[in-house]
Design a protein around this motif. Structure first.
Motif, short mmCIF file in Angstrom:
data_model
loop_
_atom_site.label_atom_id
_atom_site.label_comp_id
_atom_site.label_asym_id
_atom_site.label_seq_id
_atom_site.Cartn_x
_atom_site.Cartn_y
_atom_site.Cartn_z
N CYS A 12 49.35 137.06 21.94
CA CYS A 12 51.14 136.68 21.28
C CYS A 12 51.18 135.30 20.74
CB CYS A 12 51.64 136.85 22.32
SG CYS A 12 53.65 136.23 22.11
N ASP A 14 54.12 132.44 20.87
CA ASP A 14 55.10 131.96 20.43
C ASP A 14 55.19 130.95 19.72
OD1 ASP A 14 57.50 131.29 21.69
OD2 ASP A 14 57.60 131.93 23.37
N TRP A 88 56.78 138.85 26.98
CA TRP A 88 56.66 140.31 26.12
C TRP A 88 55.38 140.97 27.34
CZ3 TRP A 88 51.52 140.05 25.45
CH2 TRP A 88 50.64 139.55 25.85
#
Length: 130
Positions: A12, A14, A88
């Motif tokens: 991920c 961000d 997440w």
């Protein structure tokens, strides 16, 4: 948040926090890492699992859960902020969490956990001064 996925891993980015993180799992193990942009940029679906594993493990280990039938399951929390860093992630916890003293000792002894030394030492120092 922007994601990349492959067999047994997910990463991920961000953009609000300019933070890169990744999870890697499979039978008997689950891990979370803070990774760099350079690592994130190299992760591609379809890459060989061993290559992805090597890349992700260059990051800072945040969390580890082991349930490999070689002993009782256990969890190691390297960074207590792992949930904030990886909101997440679908975190797996199957066993008893190691105490901070044992985690601190492992971080100091194992070269593979050297990326956590500074963070763990600061945390220890802050708790001793409180």
């Amino acid at each position: 948040m922007e994601f990349k996925k492959g067999l047994g891993w997910k990463a991920c980015y961000d953009e609000e926090r300019n933070l890169y993180t990744a999870e890697r799992g499979g039978p008997g193990a689950y891990n979370l890492y803070e990774i760099t942009k350079e690592i994130y940029d190299q992760l591609e679906d379809g890459a060989r699992e061993i290559d992805v594993y090597k890349l992700i493990t260059e990051g800072r280990h945040l969390y580890m859960d082991v349930d490999d039938r070689c002993g009782p399951p256990y969890t190691v929390v390297f960074d207590h902020d792992y949930e904030k860093l990886c909101p997440w992630a679908k975190v797996i916890s199957s066993g008893k969490v190691w105490p901070d003293e044992l985690t601190d000792a492992a971080v100091e002894i194992f070269e593979s956990e050297k990326n956590n030394r500074e963070q763990r030492r600061k945390r220890r120092e802050n708790s001793e001064n409180s």
